[in-house]
Write a protein that holds these residues in place. Sequence first.
Motif, PDB file in Angstrom:
ATOM      1  N   PHE A   1      44.640  59.683  53.065  1.00  0.00           N
ATOM      2  CA  PHE A   1      43.470  60.479  52.696  1.00  0.00           C
ATOM      3  C   PHE A   1      42.224  59.982  53.412  1.00  0.00           C
ATOM      4  O   PHE A   1      41.420  60.776  53.923  1.00  0.00           O
ATOM      5  CB  PHE A   1      43.265  60.421  51.174  1.00  0.00           C
ATOM      6  CG  PHE A   1      41.974  61.015  50.717  1.00  0.00           C
ATOM      7  CD1 PHE A   1      41.794  62.391  50.703  1.00  0.00           C
ATOM      8  CD2 PHE A   1      40.930  60.207  50.287  1.00  0.00           C
ATOM      9  CE1 PHE A   1      40.591  62.946  50.279  1.00  0.00           C
ATOM     10  CE2 PHE A   1      39.735  60.749  49.858  1.00  0.00           C
ATOM     11  CZ  PHE A   1      39.563  62.118  49.850  1.00  0.00           C
TER      12      PHE A   1
ATOM     13  N   ASN B   1      50.516  63.013  62.195  1.00  0.00           N
ATOM     14  CA  ASN B   1      51.136  64.039  61.348  1.00  0.00           C
ATOM     15  C   ASN B   1      51.939  63.418  60.210  1.00  0.00           C
ATOM     16  O   ASN B   1      52.021  63.984  59.111  1.00  0.00           O
ATOM     17  CB  ASN B   1      52.029  64.947  62.188  1.00  0.00           C
ATOM     18  CG  ASN B   1      51.229  65.813  63.138  1.00  0.00           C
ATOM     19  OD1 ASN B   1      50.079  66.160  62.852  1.00  0.00           O
ATOM     20  ND2 ASN B   1      51.818  66.164  64.273  1.00  0.00           N
TER      21      ASN B   1
ATOM     22  N   LEU C   1      49.417  62.464  57.550  1.00  0.00           N
ATOM     23  CA  LEU C   1      48.931  63.643  56.835  1.00  0.00           C
ATOM     24  C   LEU C   1      50.023  64.238  55.953  1.00  0.00           C
ATOM     25  O   LEU C   1      49.753  64.690  54.833  1.00  0.00           O
ATOM     26  CB  LEU C   1      48.425  64.687  57.836  1.00  0.00           C
ATOM     27  CG  LEU C   1      47.257  64.248  58.724  1.00  0.00           C
ATOM     28  CD1 LEU C   1      46.836  65.375  59.656  1.00  0.00           C
ATOM     29  CD2 LEU C   1      46.078  63.783  57.874  1.00  0.00           C
ATOM     30  N   ALA C   2      51.263  64.224  56.448  1.00  0.00           N
ATOM     31  CA  ALA C   2      52.366  64.770  55.649  1.00  0.00           C
ATOM     32  C   ALA C   2      52.623  63.929  54.409  1.00  0.00           C
ATOM     33  O   ALA C   2      53.038  64.455  53.367  1.00  0.00           O
ATOM     34  CB  ALA C   2      53.635  64.848  56.505  1.00  0.00           C
ATOM     35  N   SER C   3      52.359  62.622  54.492  1.00  0.00           N
ATOM     36  CA  SER C   3      52.591  61.751  53.332  1.00  0.00           C
ATOM     37  C   SER C   3      51.663  62.077  52.174  1.00  0.00           C
ATOM     38  O   SER C   3      51.950  61.727  51.024  1.00  0.00           O
ATOM     39  CB  SER C   3      52.411  60.284  53.738  1.00  0.00           C
ATOM     40  OG  SER C   3      51.068  60.015  54.104  1.00  0.00           O
ATOM     41  N   MET C   4      50.553  62.757  52.461  1.00  0.00           N
ATOM     42  CA  MET C   4      49.644  63.159  51.386  1.00  0.00           C
ATOM     43  C   MET C   4      50.290  64.203  50.479  1.00  0.00           C
ATOM     44  O   MET C   4      49.855  64.389  49.334  1.00  0.00           O
ATOM     45  CB  MET C   4      48.344  63.715  51.975  1.00  0.00           C
ATOM     46  CG  MET C   4      47.526  62.700  52.760  1.00  0.00           C
ATOM     47  SD  MET C   4      46.142  63.446  53.653  1.00  0.00           S
ATOM     48  CE  MET C   4      45.221  64.177  52.291  1.00  0.00           C
ATOM     49  N   MET C   5      51.301  64.893  50.989  1.00  0.00           N
ATOM     50  CA  MET C   5      51.962  65.950  50.220  1.00  0.00           C
ATOM     51  C   MET C   5      53.104  65.422  49.358  1.00  0.00           C
ATOM     52  O   MET C   5      53.656  66.156  48.537  1.00  0.00           O
ATOM     53  CB  MET C   5      52.500  67.028  51.171  1.00  0.00           C
ATOM     54  CG  MET C   5      51.470  67.546  52.149  1.00  0.00           C
ATOM     55  SD  MET C   5      50.029  68.276  51.332  1.00  0.00           S
ATOM     56  CE  MET C   5      48.944  68.548  52.738  1.00  0.00           C
ATOM     57  N   ILE C   6      53.478  64.168  49.541  1.00  0.00           N
ATOM     58  CA  ILE C   6      54.597  63.599  48.789  1.00  0.00           C
ATOM     59  C   ILE C   6      54.097  63.120  47.429  1.00  0.00           C
ATOM     60  O   ILE C   6      53.145  62.337  47.360  1.00  0.00           O
ATOM     61  CB  ILE C   6      55.230  62.423  49.554  1.00  0.00           C
ATOM     62  CG1 ILE C   6      55.731  62.892  50.923  1.00  0.00           C
ATOM     63  CG2 ILE C   6      56.374  61.805  48.746  1.00  0.00           C
ATOM     64  CD1 ILE C   6      56.270  61.778  51.795  1.00  0.00           C
ATOM     65  N   PRO C   7      54.689  63.566  46.324  1.00  0.00           N
ATOM     66  CA  PRO C   7      54.252  63.105  44.997  1.00  0.00           C
ATOM     67  C   PRO C   7      54.406  61.597  44.852  1.00  0.00           C
ATOM     68  O   PRO C   7      55.448  61.020  45.208  1.00  0.00           O
ATOM     69  CB  PRO C   7      55.195  63.853  44.035  1.00  0.00           C
ATOM     70  CG  PRO C   7      55.697  65.023  44.816  1.00  0.00           C
ATOM     71  CD  PRO C   7      55.758  64.566  46.247  1.00  0.00           C
TER      72      PRO C   7
END
Length: 277
Positions: A152, A108, A111-117
């Motif tokens: 990713f 998780n 996967l959550a790190s994909m949302m960090i700009p």
Amino acid sequence: MKILKTLSRLAVRIPLLIWSIIVIFPLVWMFIGAFKTNAEIFASPWGLPEKFNFYNFVAAWTDYQIGTAFVNSLFVTILGTVLCLVFSIPTAYALERLRFKGSEILLNSYLASMMIPAVLGWIPLFFLLLKLNMLDNLWALSLIYAVSHIPFTIFILISFMGNVPKELEEAATMDGMSQYGILLKIVTPLVKSGIITASILNAISFWNEYFMALILLQQDSKNTLGVAMDLLKTNAQYESAWGVMFAGLCIAVIPVIIFYTIFQRHIVKGMTEGAIK
């Protein structure tokens, strides 16, 4: 009924055709402009050149260092893609198959790190590389590209690895095969579609990347295509080198178009299989 079917098909195809023309026309105009002189571009911006010559391509490749940037981009793209696979394949397998305490939290987190700009990490990363004396280094840039796309790639690979029958791994274990052997000789070949899909998408992203290269590379001889094209655009405004700029854009874009055309079936197949699984 036939009329309704025909109208429904037209309702779908006509917008797609219009959109295709909107997308393709600038590329065609750019390609034609690459063979024009500056006089022809200003005199007839939408017309064909009187004579097709490759002077603009030669000038872009040599005088504006697009050739050097092309090689640099090729290097960081290939190395970054390979490193990303080296890091991601074992990690995805461990998270999917080797259930351990905290594996769900770790997955998780990926996967959550994909949302960090990504922009939030540019300044800390710059000072980190400065302390490590790794600024202006194509190897370091390739490593950063690879690490930035690990979440990713794991996201894609896990969907494929989850569909590999566990019985195959159990049989291999009974035959005395190690965990690494199972990963390399059984699991990896069976998730080839996912690996190809992730590699293609990552490679295209690395090839087109601009901001990280702009921040972390300092010498002109180390520039990638994105940075070199930005410099060429600036020079074109003051030197009226529009034909050269169009040629440089062609050099940067054509490899991606060819690459995508060759592997588009693998991308569609991989994404479809991953979605189903």
